[in-house]
Design a protein around this motif. Structure first.
Motif, PDB file in Angstrom:
ATOM      1  N   GLU A  78       0.830  -1.205   0.000  1.00 50.29           N
ATOM      2  CA  GLU A  78       0.000   0.000   0.000  1.00 50.29           C
ATOM      3  C   GLU A  78       0.868   1.259   0.000  1.00 50.29           C
ATOM      4  OE1 GLU A  78      -3.626   1.882   2.729  1.00 50.29           O
ATOM      5  OE2 GLU A  78      -2.510   0.149   3.460  1.00 50.29           O
ATOM      6  N   ALA A  79       1.928   1.249   0.799  1.00 52.77           N
ATOM      7  CA  ALA A  79       2.837   2.407   0.868  1.00 52.77           C
ATOM      8  C   ALA A  79       3.576   2.599  -0.454  1.00 52.77           C
ATOM      9  CB  ALA A  79       3.824   2.225   2.022  1.00 52.77           C
ATOM     10  N   ALA A  80       4.006   1.504  -1.077  1.00 50.81           N
ATOM     11  CA  ALA A  80       4.703   1.596  -2.364  1.00 50.81           C
ATOM     12  C   ALA A  80       3.767   2.128  -3.448  1.00 50.81           C
ATOM     13  CB  ALA A  80       5.266   0.231  -2.759  1.00 50.81           C
ATOM     14  N   MET A  84       4.447   5.458  -5.541  1.00 48.90           N
ATOM     15  CA  MET A  84       4.500   5.396  -7.003  1.00 48.90           C
ATOM     16  C   MET A  84       3.613   6.471  -7.629  1.00 48.90           C
ATOM     17  SD  MET A  84       6.175   3.752  -9.180  1.00 48.90           S
ATOM     18  CE  MET A  84       6.191   3.709 -10.957  1.00 48.90           C
ATOM     19  N   LYS A  85       2.488   6.759  -7.018  1.00 53.50           N
ATOM     20  CA  LYS A  85       1.624   7.830  -7.521  1.00 53.50           C
ATOM     21  C   LYS A  85       2.337   9.178  -7.443  1.00 53.50           C
ATOM     22  CE  LYS A  85      -2.751   5.585  -6.450  1.00 53.50           C
ATOM     23  NZ  LYS A  85      -3.899   5.533  -5.541  1.00 53.50           N
ATOM     24  N   GLN A  86       3.062   9.403  -6.358  1.00 55.58           N
ATOM     25  CA  GLN A  86       3.801  10.661  -6.209  1.00 55.58           C
ATOM     26  C   GLN A  86       4.896  10.748  -7.267  1.00 55.58           C
ATOM     27  OE1 GLN A  86       2.068  12.467  -3.941  1.00 55.58           O
ATOM     28  NE2 GLN A  86       1.077  10.482  -3.784  1.00 55.58           N
ATOM     29  N   TRP A  87       5.614   9.646  -7.463  1.00 55.10           N
ATOM     30  CA  TRP A  87       6.689   9.575  -8.459  1.00 55.10           C
ATOM     31  C   TRP A  87       6.155   9.868  -9.858  1.00 55.10           C
ATOM     32  CZ3 TRP A  87      11.622   9.378  -9.784  1.00 55.10           C
ATOM     33  CH2 TRP A  87      11.994   8.778 -10.963  1.00 55.10           C
ATOM     34  N   THR A  88       5.060   9.232 -10.219  1.00 58.94           N
ATOM     35  CA  THR A  88       4.483   9.397 -11.555  1.00 58.94           C
ATOM     36  C   THR A  88       4.050  10.838 -11.786  1.00 58.94           C
ATOM     37  OG1 THR A  88       3.760   7.097 -11.537  1.00 58.94           O
ATOM     38  CG2 THR A  88       2.679   8.558 -13.113  1.00 58.94           C
ATOM     39  N   ARG A  89       3.389  11.412 -10.790  1.00 59.47           N
ATOM     40  CA  ARG A  89       2.920  12.795 -10.892  1.00 59.47           C
ATOM     41  C   ARG A  89       4.093  13.766 -11.040  1.00 59.47           C
ATOM     42  NH1 ARG A  89      -0.443  13.223  -6.074  1.00 59.47           N
ATOM     43  NH2 ARG A  89      -1.664  11.574  -6.974  1.00 59.47           N
ATOM     44  N   ALA A  90       5.106  13.605 -10.203  1.00 61.76           N
ATOM     45  CA  ALA A  90       6.252  14.514 -10.238  1.00 61.76           C
ATOM     46  C   ALA A  90       7.062  14.337 -11.513  1.00 61.76           C
ATOM     47  CB  ALA A  90       7.130  14.291  -9.009  1.00 61.76           C
ATOM     48  N   ARG A  91       7.273  13.111 -11.926  1.00 63.83           N
ATOM     49  CA  ARG A  91       8.057  12.851 -13.127  1.00 63.83           C
ATOM     50  C   ARG A  91       7.414  13.473 -14.359  1.00 63.83           C
ATOM     51  NH1 ARG A  91       7.847   7.211 -14.881  1.00 63.83           N
ATOM     52  NH2 ARG A  91       6.189   8.145 -16.058  1.00 63.83           N
ATOM     53  N   ALA A  92       6.088  13.508 -14.397  1.00 67.04           N
ATOM     54  CA  ALA A  92       5.377  14.067 -15.546  1.00 67.04           C
ATOM     55  C   ALA A  92       5.633  15.564 -15.713  1.00 67.04           C
ATOM     56  CB  ALA A  92       3.876  13.806 -15.405  1.00 67.04           C
ATOM     57  N   ASP A 100      16.428   7.164 -18.640  1.00 71.28           N
ATOM     58  CA  ASP A 100      15.730   5.961 -19.103  1.00 71.28           C
ATOM     59  C   ASP A 100      15.954   4.755 -18.201  1.00 71.28           C
ATOM     60  OD1 ASP A 100      14.705   7.317 -21.238  1.00 71.28           O
ATOM     61  OD2 ASP A 100      16.215   6.619 -22.661  1.00 71.28           O
ATOM     62  N   TRP A 101      17.124   4.693 -17.564  1.00 77.33           N
ATOM     63  CA  TRP A 101      17.403   3.519 -16.730  1.00 77.33           C
ATOM     64  C   TRP A 101      16.560   3.507 -15.454  1.00 77.33           C
ATOM     65  CZ3 TRP A 101      19.262   4.772 -11.975  1.00 77.33           C
ATOM     66  CH2 TRP A 101      19.918   5.989 -11.834  1.00 77.33           C
ATOM     67  N   VAL A 102      15.862   4.606 -15.171  1.00 77.18           N
ATOM     68  CA  VAL A 102      14.957   4.639 -14.013  1.00 77.18           C
ATOM     69  C   VAL A 102      13.536   4.392 -14.536  1.00 77.18           C
ATOM     70  CG1 VAL A 102      14.143   5.954 -12.030  1.00 77.18           C
ATOM     71  CG2 VAL A 102      16.455   6.349 -12.891  1.00 77.18           C
ATOM     72  N   SER A 103      13.245   3.155 -14.831  1.00 74.93           N
ATOM     73  CA  SER A 103      11.915   2.824 -15.342  1.00 74.93           C
ATOM     74  C   SER A 103      10.918   2.803 -14.184  1.00 74.93           C
ATOM     75  CB  SER A 103      11.936   1.455 -16.030  1.00 74.93           C
ATOM     76  OG  SER A 103      12.121   0.427 -15.073  1.00 74.93           O
ATOM     77  N   ASP A 104       9.653   2.932 -14.524  1.00 68.91           N
ATOM     78  CA  ASP A 104       8.614   2.844 -13.489  1.00 68.91           C
ATOM     79  C   ASP A 104       8.683   1.504 -12.776  1.00 68.91           C
ATOM     80  OD1 ASP A 104       7.745   5.358 -14.112  1.00 68.91           O
ATOM     81  OD2 ASP A 104       5.932   4.705 -15.155  1.00 68.91           O
ATOM     82  N   ASP A 105       8.921   0.444 -13.544  1.00 67.46           N
ATOM     83  CA  ASP A 105       8.978  -0.890 -12.953  1.00 67.46           C
ATOM     84  C   ASP A 105      10.136  -1.015 -11.963  1.00 67.46           C
ATOM     85  OD1 ASP A 105       8.184  -3.718 -12.757  1.00 67.46           O
ATOM     86  OD2 ASP A 105      10.097  -4.095 -13.783  1.00 67.46           O
ATOM     87  N   SER A 106      11.307  -0.546 -12.364  1.00 69.09           N
ATOM     88  CA  SER A 106      12.462  -0.644 -11.456  1.00 69.09           C
ATOM     89  C   SER A 106      12.273   0.247 -10.234  1.00 69.09           C
ATOM     90  CB  SER A 106      13.765  -0.319 -12.180  1.00 69.09           C
ATOM     91  OG  SER A 106      13.804   1.030 -12.586  1.00 69.09           O
ATOM     92  N   HIS A 107      11.687   1.405 -10.419  1.00 68.72           N
ATOM     93  CA  HIS A 107      11.424   2.306  -9.295  1.00 68.72           C
ATOM     94  C   HIS A 107      10.452   1.652  -8.302  1.00 68.72           C
ATOM     95  CE1 HIS A 107      11.026   6.266  -7.348  1.00 68.72           C
ATOM     96  NE2 HIS A 107       9.812   5.828  -7.082  1.00 68.72           N
ATOM     97  N   GLU A 108       9.389   1.085  -8.830  1.00 71.70           N
ATOM     98  CA  GLU A 108       8.383   0.465  -7.971  1.00 71.70           C
ATOM     99  C   GLU A 108       8.951  -0.756  -7.235  1.00 71.70           C
ATOM    100  OE1 GLU A 108       3.666  -0.546  -8.232  1.00 71.70           O
ATOM    101  OE2 GLU A 108       4.857  -0.805 -10.037  1.00 71.70           O
ATOM    102  N   ARG A 109       9.707  -1.580  -7.940  1.00 75.45           N
ATOM    103  CA  ARG A 109      10.307  -2.763  -7.306  1.00 75.45           C
ATOM    104  C   ARG A 109      11.279  -2.368  -6.206  1.00 75.45           C
ATOM    105  NH1 ARG A 109      12.217  -6.844 -11.939  1.00 75.45           N
ATOM    106  NH2 ARG A 109      13.983  -6.693 -10.562  1.00 75.45           N
ATOM    107  N   ALA A 110      12.097  -1.344  -6.463  1.00 77.74           N
ATOM    108  CA  ALA A 110      13.063  -0.898  -5.457  1.00 77.74           C
ATOM    109  C   ALA A 110      12.345  -0.323  -4.240  1.00 77.74           C
ATOM    110  CB  ALA A 110      14.004   0.144  -6.063  1.00 77.74           C
ATOM    111  N   SER A 134       8.528  17.141  -3.043  1.00 79.07           N
ATOM    112  CA  SER A 134       9.183  16.071  -2.310  1.00 79.07           C
ATOM    113  C   SER A 134       8.132  15.237  -1.601  1.00 79.07           C
ATOM    114  CB  SER A 134      10.196  16.628  -1.309  1.00 79.07           C
ATOM    115  OG  SER A 134       9.554  17.358  -0.302  1.00 79.07           O
ATOM    116  N   TRP A 135       8.476  13.984  -1.339  1.00 82.19           N
ATOM    117  CA  TRP A 135       7.557  13.095  -0.655  1.00 82.19           C
ATOM    118  C   TRP A 135       8.383  12.082   0.126  1.00 82.19           C
ATOM    119  CZ3 TRP A 135       8.472  13.354  -5.796  1.00 82.19           C
ATOM    120  CH2 TRP A 135       8.964  12.217  -6.434  1.00 82.19           C
ATOM    121  N   ALA A 136       7.752  11.524   1.126  1.00 80.45           N
ATOM    122  CA  ALA A 136       8.436  10.546   1.964  1.00 80.45           C
ATOM    123  C   ALA A 136       7.440   9.533   2.497  1.00 80.45           C
ATOM    124  CB  ALA A 136       9.135  11.254   3.126  1.00 80.45           C
ATOM    125  N   VAL A 137       7.925   8.329   2.697  1.00 76.50           N
ATOM    126  CA  VAL A 137       7.163   7.257   3.317  1.00 76.50           C
ATOM    127  C   VAL A 137       8.017   6.811   4.502  1.00 76.50           C
ATOM    128  CG1 VAL A 137       6.109   4.993   3.009  1.00 76.50           C
ATOM    129  CG2 VAL A 137       6.199   6.597   1.077  1.00 76.50           C
TER     130      VAL A 137
END
Length: 145
Positions: A78-80, A84-92, A100-110, A134-137
């Motif tokens: 749930e936290a991830a 991920m929503k914060q990451w997607t919004r900010a990245r846009a 490119d090496w920071v894919s959504d999949d690799s970011h989410e898995r990490a 900025s965001w934090a969990v």
């Protein structure tokens, strides 16, 4: 003779499912902030617990007013998902392209791996409009709810 470093197998690492978060009985407080570069650079403001701004130290989020908690999560999944929503919004709206090496999949898995390992997450990006997002969990075992 030249030594070579073998490639690291991230897939094997992520295949392991850490349970540290269960052992520590963690839940997560999710925080986010958006503001000006001038506010971000104001270290005295960032060190003030009552200020509505990202603190200089990651764990200091827990000292901030509860009104800054955006979501409370009881599982790393749930936290991830929230992160991920914060990451997607900010990245846009990032000022510079995320590599490119920071894919959504690799970011989410990490992120999920780190949360399951009992670690906190903290990220930020400069975005359009001369702003910082900025965001934090932050994991805590405190009985605060």
């Amino acid at each position: 003779m030249t030594a070579t470093i073998p490639p690291f197998d991230f897939d094997a690492m992520y295949a392991k499912v850490p349970t540290v978060w269960k052992e520590r009985r963690l839940h997560w407080h999710c925080y986010s902030w958006r503001g000006t570069g001038a506010d971000w650079a104001n270290d005295s403001l960032r060190h003030t617990d009552s200020a509505d701004i990202t603190p200089s130290a990651v764990r200091a989020w827990l000292q901030k007013p509860q009104r800054l908690i955006r979501q409370i999560c009881s599982t790393p999944e749930e936290a991830a998902e929230w992160e991920m929503k914060q990451w997607t919004r900010a990245r846009a709206e990032a000022l510079t392209t995320v590599p490119d090496w920071v894919s959504d999949d690799s970011h989410e898995r990490a992120s999920l791996y780190e949360l399951r390992s009992g670690n906190d997450l903290s990220q930020g990006l400069w975005v359009k409009g001369q702003s910082m997002v900025s965001w934090a969990v932050i994991g805590t075992a405190d009985a605060c709810h």
